[in-house]
Design an enzyme around this catalytic site. Structure first.
Site, short mmCIF file in Angstrom:
data_model
loop_
_atom_site.label_atom_id
_atom_site.label_comp_id
_atom_site.label_asym_id
_atom_site.label_seq_id
_atom_site.Cartn_x
_atom_site.Cartn_y
_atom_site.Cartn_z
N LYS A 46 0.86 -1.20 0.00
CA LYS A 46 0.00 0.00 0.00
C LYS A 46 0.89 1.23 0.00
O LYS A 46 1.77 1.38 0.84
CB LYS A 46 -0.91 -0.01 1.23
N ASP B 194 -2.46 10.12 3.91
CA ASP B 194 -3.88 9.77 4.00
C ASP B 194 -4.60 10.76 4.91
O ASP B 194 -4.57 10.64 6.13
CB ASP B 194 -4.02 8.33 4.54
N LYS C 182 -10.17 12.88 8.14
CA LYS C 182 -9.83 12.41 9.49
C LYS C 182 -9.96 13.57 10.47
O LYS C 182 -9.57 14.69 10.16
CB LYS C 182 -8.41 11.86 9.51
N ASP D 149 1.46 6.00 5.86
CA ASP D 149 0.51 5.14 5.16
C ASP D 149 1.12 4.54 3.87
O ASP D 149 0.47 3.80 3.16
CB ASP D 149 -0.77 5.93 4.86
N ASP E 249 -12.18 7.20 3.46
CA ASP E 249 -11.00 6.94 4.29
C ASP E 249 -10.61 5.45 4.28
O ASP E 249 -9.54 5.09 4.76
CB ASP E 249 -11.27 7.42 5.73
N GLU F 220 -9.46 3.91 1.85
CA GLU F 220 -8.92 4.09 0.50
C GLU F 220 -7.86 3.06 0.13
O GLU F 220 -7.70 2.72 -1.03
CB GLU F 220 -8.33 5.51 0.37
N ARG G 46 -7.60 -0.16 0.60
CA ARG G 46 -8.11 -1.38 -0.02
C ARG G 46 -8.53 -1.13 -1.46
O ARG G 46 -8.46 -2.03 -2.30
CB ARG G 46 -9.25 -1.95 0.83
#
Ligand code: BES
Ligand code: MG
Ligand code: ZN
Length: 483
Positions: free
Chosen positions: A251, A256, A263, A274, A333, A335, A337
């Site tokens: 990933k 993020d 967030k 991230d 959020d 995101e 996946r």
């Protein structure tokens, strides 16, 4: 820092590792020095407890100072104990501004293993993220130990330990770079640079190519950012016939923010991490290029920045991934996946026998397992068993969570599309893994590691320093070497 192998004690500073309750010092110490150490050891009440480091002014036989390093309970001593002890020693040397030292291998019969793990611990323990500090007097962090000699060590294993530790530090260093330095474009440039330096193939796809190839999941996550997404594919091919083909997917969210589901509070802080899965992939490819196993290895990264803007993807959007499946967005959020949907589809098309993906995927995984253990999910128990056994030796904690709860799976099926990108609050790490499974090709053995917790360390601990950890690099490399 360099780690070398020497035959005899030569330096003025000597490190010795001892478990609790062991009085007998290791072989290879001149008898006068031995006597002196035993006297001082009692005076300083060295107990051998883990993380205890005691400095003895020996001034005997050319050795001025001896550091005794505790290994903790004898029954619990394993490879990682030595890694941690090596790091504890190096941190103390750094603090005391010692620039070179000898280290005695404690157990003769395990010279090979110990040479490797001590090298790893010493090199990893020597790192801290200081490059943006400008003031000269800014502390101990800046002092670097130049050289450690392993007395009676095994050269080949020391070399291997160096490659592994340096690959992990490379990953760590990249994770620690903030979002204003590493974005999808600069991450791709870094991958290209790495590939050139280590003789690997590297293909970068830009935002237009990403769309043309049908990777609209990755594209959608990245389109709200001023910096467009990139897709990175690095390949290592062995000379001669490969025994196997494996893909490692990471990933790569360079930041993020949550996107439109932004967030709140402090949750956005540290989200430069991230991209930890992606950085681990780069670290792995670097080590593989040096260790040259007879296995074809593909490193795959979907790099994007998740930002809220007028061009950002939204809740309710329905997106088609590379394998043709449609995704309904419940929460922007979740995101990671979505980007992995395309990365896993792409990896599957390469027809590897196995895929390992690493992702800082869910806060839920940290709730389930704590922040020091990665969640492991799989469609193949034998594969999982092999990886778990290796992780047991690298000291990278993993714990398997179930994928067979069909009622839970329904939570991501309650959608206008083929799959929904969230499955509710409970079992959040599992529904995330189930989502990923939709994009793994038929017949491919797959492991997903949710590294949201262990990818980042809030404080210095043993061979970790505050910040990115480079978690996953050594386990994956050791796994590939074991094929
Ligand atoms: N990158 C985060 C997961 C994360 C959280 C990593 C904390 C490291 C530390 C991920 O993209 C995310 O935001 N996940 C959400 C999913 C939710 C919206 C279903 C989460 O875990 O809250
Ligand atoms: Mg997120
Ligand atoms: Zn994320």
């Amino acid at each position: 820092m360099d780690v070398k192998v020497v035959k005899d004690i030569k330096s003025k500073v000597l490190g010795i590792f001892l478990p609790e309750g062991r009085d007998k010092l290791p072989e290879g110490i001149p008898s006068k020095l031995k006597k002196r150490i035993n006297e001082l050891k009692r005076l300083e009440s060295f107990k051998g407890k883990e993380s205890q480091v005691v400095k003895l002014q020996t001034l005997e036989g050319g050795v001025d100072v001896v550091y005794l390093v505790g290994l903790g309970k004898r029954s619990a001593v394993n490879e990682d104990t030595y890694r941690r002890a090596g790091a504890n020693l190096i941190k103390r040397l750094k603090k005391d501004k010692v620039s070179s030292a000898d280290v005695l291998l404690t157990e003769d019969r395990r010279v090979k293993e110990l040479s490797k793990v001590l090298t790893e611990g010493l090199i990893l323990g020597n790192y801290s993220f200081e490059k943006y500090k400008t003031s000269k007097d800014n502390g101990e962090g800046k002092f670097e130990v130049k050289r450690v000699n392993l007395v009676g060590g095994d050269k080949k294993e020391v070399e291997k330990g160096k490659i592994l530790a340096e690959a992990q530090l490379y990953a760590r260093g990249l994770v620690n770079e903030p979002g204003n330095v590493i974005n999808p474009i600069t991450l791709a440039e870094e991958a290209k640079k790495l590939a050139e330096e280590y003789g690997l193939e590297c293909k970068i796809y830009d935002e237009k190519e990403i769309q043309d190839m049908g990777m609209l999941a990755l594209w959608n996550v990245g389109k709200g950012s001023a910096t467009p997404p990139r897709f990175i594919h690095i390949t290592y091919k062995p000379k001669g016939k490969a025994k196997d083909r494996i893909a490692i997917v990471g990933k790569g969210l360079t930041f993020d923010s949550g996107g439109l589901n932004i967030k709140t509070g402090n949750f956005m802080r540290t989200m430069k991490m991230d991209k930890s899965g992606a950085c681990a992939v780069l670290g792995i490819m670097r080590a593989i290029a040096q260790l040259k196993p007879k296995v074809e290895v593909h490193g795959i990264i979907g790099a994007a920045e998740n930002m809220p803007s007028g061009s950002a993807y939204r809740p309710d959007d329905i997106i088609r991934a590379k394998n043709g499946k449609t995704i309904e967005v419940d929460n922007t959020d979740a995101e990671g996946r979505i980007t992995l949907a395309d990365a896993l589809s792409y990896a599957s098309e390469l027809k590897p026998s196995r895929i390992i993906d690493m992702a800082t995927l869910t806060g839920a995984c940290m709730v389930a397992l704590g922040e020091y253990t990665a969640g492991l999910f799989t469609n193949d128990e034998k594969f999982a068993k092999e990886l778990k056994s290796i992780a047991g030796r690298t000291g990278e904690r993993v714990w398997e969570l179930p994928m067979d709860d069909e009622r839970l799976r329904k939570h991501i099926k309650n959608t206008f599309a083929d799959v929904l990108n969230t499955g509710g609050r409970y079992g959040g790490a599992i529904t995330a893994a189930m989502f990923l499974q939709e994009f793994v090709g038929e017949g491919i053995k797959w492991i997903h590691l949710d590294i949201a917790g262990p990818a980042w360390s809030k404080e210095d601990y043993a061979y970790y320093s505050k910040g990115g950890t480079g978690f996953g690099v050594r386990t994956c490399v050791e796994y590939i070497l074991s094929i």
